[in-house]
Design a protein around this motif. Sequence first.
Motif, PDB file in Angstrom:
ATOM      1  N   UNK A  37     -56.003 -11.195  26.511  1.00 53.14           N
ATOM      2  CA  UNK A  37     -54.982 -10.098  26.331  1.00 53.14           C
ATOM      3  C   UNK A  37     -55.848  -9.167  26.905  1.00 53.14           C
ATOM      4  N   UNK A  38     -55.666  -7.723  27.216  1.00 52.53           N
ATOM      5  CA  UNK A  38     -56.172  -6.905  27.856  1.00 52.53           C
ATOM      6  C   UNK A  38     -56.850  -5.752  26.554  1.00 52.53           C
ATOM      7  N   UNK A  39     -57.652  -5.405  26.680  1.00 49.40           N
ATOM      8  CA  UNK A  39     -57.615  -4.433  25.288  1.00 49.40           C
ATOM      9  C   UNK A  39     -58.446  -3.499  26.098  1.00 49.40           C
ATOM     10  N   UNK A  40     -58.415  -1.806  26.254  1.00 47.59           N
ATOM     11  CA  UNK A  40     -59.770  -0.888  26.452  1.00 47.59           C
ATOM     12  C   UNK A  40     -60.496  -0.869  26.114  1.00 47.59           C
ATOM     13  N   UNK A  41     -61.987  -0.688  26.715  1.00 46.03           N
ATOM     14  CA  UNK A  41     -62.953  -0.095  25.862  1.00 46.03           C
ATOM     15  C   UNK A  41     -62.660   1.070  24.321  1.00 46.03           C
ATOM     16  N   UNK A  42     -61.592   1.626  24.496  1.00 46.68           N
ATOM     17  CA  UNK A  42     -61.939   2.326  23.014  1.00 46.68           C
ATOM     18  C   UNK A  42     -61.319   1.644  21.934  1.00 46.68           C
ATOM     19  N   UNK A  43     -60.338   0.888  22.464  1.00 47.91           N
ATOM     20  CA  UNK A  43     -59.979  -0.430  21.067  1.00 47.91           C
ATOM     21  C   UNK A  43     -60.878  -1.273  21.259  1.00 47.91           C
ATOM     22  N   UNK A  44     -61.870  -1.860  21.851  1.00 44.74           N
ATOM     23  CA  UNK A  44     -62.552  -2.925  21.093  1.00 44.74           C
ATOM     24  C   UNK A  44     -63.780  -2.047  20.488  1.00 44.74           C
ATOM     25  N   UNK A  45     -63.890  -0.874  21.100  1.00 42.71           N
ATOM     26  CA  UNK A  45     -64.923  -0.326  19.569  1.00 42.71           C
ATOM     27  C   UNK A  45     -64.328  -0.067  18.828  1.00 42.71           C
ATOM     28  N   UNK A  46     -62.660   0.680  18.586  1.00 41.99           N
ATOM     29  CA  UNK A  46     -62.547   0.520  17.635  1.00 41.99           C
ATOM     30  C   UNK A  46     -62.650  -0.754  16.153  1.00 41.99           C
ATOM     31  N   UNK A  47     -61.722  -1.925  17.157  1.00 40.03           N
ATOM     32  CA  UNK A  47     -61.993  -2.518  16.131  1.00 40.03           C
ATOM     33  C   UNK A  47     -62.990  -4.023  16.121  1.00 40.03           C
ATOM     34  N   UNK A  48     -63.732  -4.168  17.215  1.00 40.11           N
ATOM     35  CA  UNK A  48     -64.862  -4.661  17.005  1.00 40.11           C
ATOM     36  C   UNK A  48     -64.147  -6.209  16.878  1.00 40.11           C
ATOM     37  N   UNK A  49     -65.019  -6.572  15.722  1.00 42.56           N
ATOM     38  CA  UNK A  49     -64.765  -7.994  15.398  1.00 42.56           C
ATOM     39  C   UNK A  49     -63.344  -8.253  14.692  1.00 42.56           C
ATOM     40  N   UNK A  50     -62.355  -7.251  14.200  1.00 44.49           N
ATOM     41  CA  UNK A  50     -61.283  -7.742  14.001  1.00 44.49           C
ATOM     42  C   UNK A  50     -59.949  -7.345  15.173  1.00 44.49           C
ATOM     43  N   UNK A  51     -60.823  -7.654  16.328  1.00 41.47           N
ATOM     44  CA  UNK A  51     -60.089  -7.659  17.355  1.00 41.47           C
ATOM     45  C   UNK A  51     -58.531  -8.567  17.705  1.00 41.47           C
ATOM     46  N   UNK A  52     -59.472 -10.063  17.412  1.00 41.45           N
ATOM     47  CA  UNK A  52     -58.429 -11.406  17.694  1.00 41.45           C
ATOM     48  C   UNK A  52     -57.534 -10.814  16.772  1.00 41.45           C
ATOM     49  N   UNK A  53     -57.851 -10.600  15.211  1.00 42.98           N
ATOM     50  CA  UNK A  53     -56.959 -10.397  14.081  1.00 42.98           C
ATOM     51  C   UNK A  53     -55.845  -9.465  14.306  1.00 42.98           C
ATOM     52  N   UNK A  54     -56.253  -8.133  14.716  1.00 39.28           N
ATOM     53  CA  UNK A  54     -55.507  -7.132  15.051  1.00 39.28           C
ATOM     54  C   UNK A  54     -54.844  -7.477  16.820  1.00 39.28           C
ATOM     55  N   UNK A  55     -54.651  -8.693  17.319  1.00 41.93           N
ATOM     56  CA  UNK A  55     -53.948  -8.673  18.581  1.00 41.93           C
ATOM     57  C   UNK A  55     -52.610  -9.618  17.848  1.00 41.93           C
ATOM     58  N   UNK A  56     -53.404 -10.325  17.018  1.00 39.40           N
ATOM     59  CA  UNK A  56     -52.262 -11.518  16.532  1.00 39.40           C
ATOM     60  C   UNK A  56     -51.152 -10.953  15.411  1.00 39.40           C
ATOM     61  N   UNK A  57     -51.379 -10.032  15.287  1.00 44.82           N
ATOM     62  CA  UNK A  57     -50.725  -9.049  14.740  1.00 44.82           C
ATOM     63  C   UNK A  57     -50.200  -9.785  13.600  1.00 44.82           C
TER      64      UNK A  57
END
Length: 57
Positions: A37-57
């Motif tokens: 999955x591609x994620x922009x820098x803004x969302x990467x910064x916002x979600x940080x370590x929770x990024x993967x959990x966010x993507x799995x939805x």
Amino acid sequence: MAKEKCEICGEELRRGFMDKIVGTRVKIKDGGSNKFYFVCPVCQKEHGNGLKAKLKG
Ligand SMILES: [Zn+2]
């Protein structure tokens, strides 16, 4: 050529030096295969370590 979009906010990703995507590519295991999955820098910064959990939805 297809344009990559941020998986979270839908923003089109910019390209920088050497045509590299500005942002991050997240690898998530889905069963036996990996999904990217591609994620922009803004969302990467916002979600940080929770990024993967966010993507799995
Ligand atoms: Zn985003």
